[in-house]
Motif scaffolding. Structure first.
Motif: not given
Length: 219
Positions: A27-32, A91-93, A183-185, A190-192
């Motif tokens: 979803l993140e890749t598609s949106a950005t 990582k900074k966007a 990205k932070k979300g 991924l951490i969880v």
């Protein structure tokens, strides 16, 4: 054959909505990055699933048992997800995060999708368990098994395309600040997921029965 296809369709649809790291990264890749980038990433994911299915098909129930006795595999995969999540979180966007992907980037996204799915040994365990459970109902016929799981993968991919199209609509609303939040979300997710996978590796064998888990999902 028709009945096998009809049974596989809802399973493929449900698998597309199983919450995990791949779901959120897609979803993140598609949106950005847009539709093509999302499809490229998803192609890598699908290739990893097909590889797992081939491994599962030419394996046996003994491999499923051995897998549950190798907690180090889950810890290893979990550590990779954990580190990857931390990197994304800190990582900074940049402005490049919201630009159209290039041809080289598409290849990188395919590899990224493949690796992100492949390091999750739980995915292999899932396909193994599913074949163990579904195989007998298909009379262990190679042709019926191929038709069934091909349908699952096709429906899975088709549903993902719809998700990618919907996520793409959000692109015009993405500001630099919102991309940072996304990205932070994603990093937190991924951490969880990494922590959960690592925890599975340390669970006692009787607390982590893959076959029973698959049977509960299929009910």
């Amino acid at each position: 054959m028709i009945e096998d296809i009809q049974t596989a369709i809802p399973l493929g649809f449900l698998l597309s909505f199983m919450i995990g790291p791949v779901f959120f990264v897609l979803l993140e890749t598609s949106a950005t990055k847009g539709f093509r980038a999302g499809v490229s990433f998803d192609v890598g994911v699908i290739i990893a699933d097909i590889v797992f299915l081939v491994i599962a098909y030419f394996s046996s129930f003994q491999l499923l048992e051995n897998l549950s006795n190798q907690p180090g595999l889950f810890v290893f995969g979990g550590m990779i997800l954990l580190v990857y999540g931390i990197v994304i979180f800190i990582k900074k966007a940049s402005k490049k995060d919201n630009v159209k992907a290039s041809t080289g980037t598409y290849l990188n996204l395919i590899i990224k999708g493949f690796l992100l799915n492949f390091i999750n040994i739980g995915v292999l365990a899932f396909w193994l368990g599913l074949i163990v459970i579904v195989g007998p109902s298909l009379d262990n016929s190679p042709n019926r098994i191929i038709v069934f799981f091909s349908t699952v993968i096709i429906v899975y991919f088709a549903t993902d395309l719809i998700k990618i199209l919907l996520a793409k609509q959000l692109k015009k609303y993405l500001t630099q600040e919102r991309i940072v939040l996304i990205k932070k979300g994603l990093g937190i997710v991924l951490i969880v997921c990494g922590i959960v996978l690592i925890t599975k590796g340390f669970l006692p064998k009787e607390k982590f029965n893959i076959k029973e888990g698959i049977e509960r999902i299929s009910e």
